[in-house]
Scaffold this motif. Structure first.
Motif, PDB file in Angstrom:
ATOM      1  N   VAL A  77       5.000   0.701   4.266  1.00 35.72           N
ATOM      2  CA  VAL A  77       3.333   1.267   4.198  1.00 35.72           C
ATOM      3  C   VAL A  77       2.608   0.507   3.291  1.00 35.72           C
ATOM      4  O   VAL A  77       3.087   0.566   1.991  1.00 35.72           O
ATOM      5  N   THR A  78       1.506   0.411   3.775  1.00 34.51           N
ATOM      6  CA  THR A  78       0.345  -0.235   2.848  1.00 34.51           C
ATOM      7  C   THR A  78      -0.711   0.610   2.471  1.00 34.51           C
ATOM      8  O   THR A  78      -0.777   1.595   3.276  1.00 34.51           O
ATOM      9  N   SER A  79      -1.380   0.564   1.329  1.00 38.35           N
ATOM     10  CA  SER A  79      -2.399   1.365   0.976  1.00 38.35           C
ATOM     11  C   SER A  79      -3.747   1.236   1.986  1.00 38.35           C
ATOM     12  O   SER A  79      -4.518   2.328   2.024  1.00 38.35           O
ATOM     13  N   ASP A  80      -3.905   0.482   2.852  1.00 39.70           N
ATOM     14  CA  ASP A  80      -4.863   0.591   4.008  1.00 39.70           C
ATOM     15  C   ASP A  80      -4.421   0.788   5.161  1.00 39.70           C
ATOM     16  O   ASP A  80      -5.123   0.977   6.224  1.00 39.70           O
ATOM     17  N   GLY A  81      -3.202   1.645   5.351  1.00 41.65           N
ATOM     18  CA  GLY A  81      -2.525   2.144   6.314  1.00 41.65           C
ATOM     19  C   GLY A  81      -1.762   1.342   7.177  1.00 41.65           C
ATOM     20  O   GLY A  81      -1.455   1.871   8.462  1.00 41.65           O
ATOM     21  N   GLY A  82      -1.952   0.133   7.038  1.00 41.77           N
ATOM     22  CA  GLY A  82      -0.819  -0.893   7.690  1.00 41.77           C
ATOM     23  C   GLY A  82       0.520  -0.931   7.198  1.00 41.77           C
ATOM     24  O   GLY A  82       1.162   0.147   6.811  1.00 41.77           O
ATOM     25  N   SER A  83       1.185  -2.054   7.381  1.00 39.51           N
ATOM     26  CA  SER A  83       2.513  -2.143   6.817  1.00 39.51           C
ATOM     27  C   SER A  83       2.758  -3.741   6.727  1.00 39.51           C
ATOM     28  O   SER A  83       2.388  -4.406   7.418  1.00 39.51           O
ATOM     29  N   ARG A  84       3.772  -3.895   5.860  1.00 38.54           N
ATOM     30  CA  ARG A  84       4.201  -5.265   5.896  1.00 38.54           C
ATOM     31  C   ARG A  84       5.914  -5.449   5.881  1.00 38.54           C
ATOM     32  O   ARG A  84       6.490  -4.229   5.362  1.00 38.54           O
ATOM     33  N   GLN A  85       6.320  -6.239   6.567  1.00 40.17           N
ATOM     34  CA  GLN A  85       7.861  -6.456   6.800  1.00 40.17           C
ATOM     35  C   GLN A  85       8.572  -6.698   5.363  1.00 40.17           C
ATOM     36  O   GLN A  85       8.170  -7.758   4.864  1.00 40.17           O
ATOM     37  N   CYS A 157      -4.644  -2.758  -5.750  1.00 42.59           N
ATOM     38  CA  CYS A 157      -5.419  -1.775  -5.332  1.00 42.59           C
ATOM     39  C   CYS A 157      -5.932  -0.588  -6.073  1.00 42.59           C
ATOM     40  O   CYS A 157      -6.557   0.176  -5.966  1.00 42.59           O
ATOM     41  N   ALA A 158      -4.922  -0.633  -7.344  1.00 45.76           N
ATOM     42  CA  ALA A 158      -5.453   0.377  -8.289  1.00 45.76           C
ATOM     43  C   ALA A 158      -6.766   0.043  -8.970  1.00 45.76           C
ATOM     44  O   ALA A 158      -7.291   1.013  -9.618  1.00 45.76           O
ATOM     45  N   TYR A 159      -7.269  -1.231  -9.175  1.00 39.74           N
ATOM     46  CA  TYR A 159      -8.497  -1.679  -9.661  1.00 39.74           C
ATOM     47  C   TYR A 159      -9.649  -1.701  -8.468  1.00 39.74           C
ATOM     48  O   TYR A 159     -10.706  -1.636  -8.781  1.00 39.74           O
ATOM     49  N   ALA A 160      -9.174  -1.878  -7.319  1.00 42.24           N
ATOM     50  CA  ALA A 160     -10.292  -2.188  -6.142  1.00 42.24           C
ATOM     51  C   ALA A 160      -9.569  -1.939  -5.068  1.00 42.24           C
ATOM     52  O   ALA A 160      -8.631  -2.483  -4.447  1.00 42.24           O
ATOM     53  N   PRO A 161     -10.090  -0.436  -4.253  1.00 43.83           N
ATOM     54  CA  PRO A 161      -9.482  -0.204  -3.176  1.00 43.83           C
ATOM     55  C   PRO A 161      -9.522  -1.071  -1.772  1.00 43.83           C
ATOM     56  O   PRO A 161      -8.914  -1.041  -0.906  1.00 43.83           O
ATOM     57  N   ASP A 162     -10.265  -2.262  -1.916  1.00 48.71           N
ATOM     58  CA  ASP A 162     -10.242  -3.266  -0.761  1.00 48.71           C
ATOM     59  C   ASP A 162      -9.049  -3.931  -0.536  1.00 48.71           C
ATOM     60  O   ASP A 162      -8.682  -4.681   0.155  1.00 48.71           O
ATOM     61  N   TYR A 163      -8.250  -3.948  -1.492  1.00 51.73           N
ATOM     62  CA  TYR A 163      -6.857  -4.726  -1.569  1.00 51.73           C
ATOM     63  C   TYR A 163      -5.744  -3.749  -0.837  1.00 51.73           C
ATOM     64  O   TYR A 163      -5.880  -2.628  -0.637  1.00 51.73           O
ATOM     65  N   SER A 164      -4.906  -4.384  -0.037  1.00 51.72           N
ATOM     66  CA  SER A 164      -3.835  -3.734   0.854  1.00 51.72           C
ATOM     67  C   SER A 164      -2.622  -3.969  -0.023  1.00 51.72           C
ATOM     68  O   SER A 164      -2.179  -5.105  -0.214  1.00 51.72           O
TER      69      SER A 164
END
Length: 190
Positions: A77-85, A157-164
């Motif tokens: 799970v990623t911080s933007d609600g997605g996921s990465r394999q 994403c700890a510094y800028a929320p637009d990162y996944s």
């Protein structure tokens, strides 16, 4: 030349960590790809770090099996609600304060042999980023791995929320306080 009575490995280790931190701070300050907002970069004084703790470096580790019942591949799970394999590669076992601990290592990327090890610990959400910190680990020439928590870092994403950013899976949560690596600038360190 080796000077008798001096721990050269320790000096080299501390120097390498300090150098790595200085390079990262400079990159965060000047790179157009820095996660630090552009308007904050001119006054950016560097990241906050714990003091280097040689006791939180574990050398010569071999990969153990993945946890029983765990699938090899899954969507982290990623911080933007997605996921990465990602693919579970194995576990890295070590001891902290006399207690056995292990973290699952993942393959996330294309560099063969590189391990991605996200983790949470008792500092997460208070002194360090709540979603965890990361370790990127390269294999040694003999095929072993060194887990050095002094190199632990926060995701962008700890510094800028637009990162996944991948979030730390439950299997990589440590009950211990890992007082090494990056910490939050506003943290009150005990």
């Amino acid at each position: 030349m080796q000077v008798p009575g001096i721990d050269h490995e320790g000096i080299d280790h501390e120097w390498r960590i300090a150098h790595s931190r200085a390079v990262k701070d400079d990159w965060f300050r000047v790179s157009p790809y820095s996660p630090i907002p552009a308007h904050d970069r001119p006054t950016f004084g560097g990241l906050s770090y714990y003091a280097v703790d040689p006791g939180l470096r574990f050398d010569g580790l071999r990969l153990g099996p993945i946890p029983d019942g765990a699938s090899t591949t899954f969507g982290i799970v990623t911080s933007d609600g997605g996921s990465r394999q990602v693919r579970r590669i194995g576990t890295l076992a070590f001891r902290i304060g006399g207690a056995s601990r292990a973290l699952v290592a993942y393959e996330l990327g294309t560099r063969a042999g590189s391990l991605f090890v996200p983790f949470l610990d008792a500092t997460s959400g208070v002194e360090t980023y709540g979603a965890g910190r990361y370790l990127d680990i390269e294999p040694e020439e003999d095929g072993t791995y060194n887990v050095d928590f002094n190199a632990a870092y926060h995701p962008f994403c700890a510094y800028a929320p637009d990162y996944s950013c991948p979030l730390t899976p439950a299997e990589n949560r440590l009950a211990d306080r890992i007082e090494a690596g990056e910490r939050l600038a506003t943290a009150v360190v005990r």
